[in-house]
Scaffold this motif. Structure first.
Motif: not given
Length: 151
Positions: A70-97
């Motif tokens: 997902m891309f979430i609205d986020w104010p520019p921040h020292p980690e991303h001073p020129h960007c007003d969004r962050r990518g949020y990674v979720l639900n990574l899952f690999v089947e056991p086999d």
């Protein structure tokens, strides 16, 4: 193995993989039972709108691994001073086999590629203890985030 974008038709897989991800991390089944219906409604809405995107790796037509982004609205921040969004990674899952075959890495490379394409240069996620070493090999860094539950 085939890598393809997630679609609304994958709602069951997204829900199943999320639950099994949390179960593998030791979350209580009763809590997951309460989460599942609310997550299904949330995911259905965001899959329809395109707010939730992701990819599935298929093996012989069956989902072997998946990830959400997902891309979430986020104010520019020292980690991303020129960007007003962050990518949020979720639900990574690999089947056991299918674990140990590089599928999680393949999915994470695709996540990074998508973020770059969309002009987002900062990604966040909340790893399970089991997945943390894999993320570290991909140069992910721990942050100082804290949380407070108000219920």
């Amino acid at each position: 193995m085939t890598l393809r974008p997630v679609t609304f038709a994958d709602l069951d897989t997204v829900c199943d993989h999320r639950r099994r991800m949390f179960a593998a991390a030791g979350r209580d089944a009763a809590v997951l039972d309460r989460m599942d219906p609310a997550f299904r409604i949330w995911a259905a809405s965001r899959l329809r709108s395109g707010e939730y995107t992701g990819w599935i790796v298929e093996a012989n037509g069956w989902p072997a691994a998946s990830v959400g982004l997902m891309f979430i609205d986020w104010p520019p921040h020292p980690e991303h001073p020129h960007c007003d969004r962050r990518g949020y990674v979720l639900n990574l899952f690999v089947e056991p086999d299918h674990r140990g075959r590089g599928l999680a890495r393949q999915l994470m490379r695709r996540v990074e590629e998508e973020a770059r394409t969309r002009g987002v240069d900062y990604l966040i996620l909340h790893p399970t203890a089991q997945a943390r070493p894999m993320y570290e090999t991909l140069n992910w860094q721990a942050t100082s985030e804290m949380s407070l539950r108000l219920n």
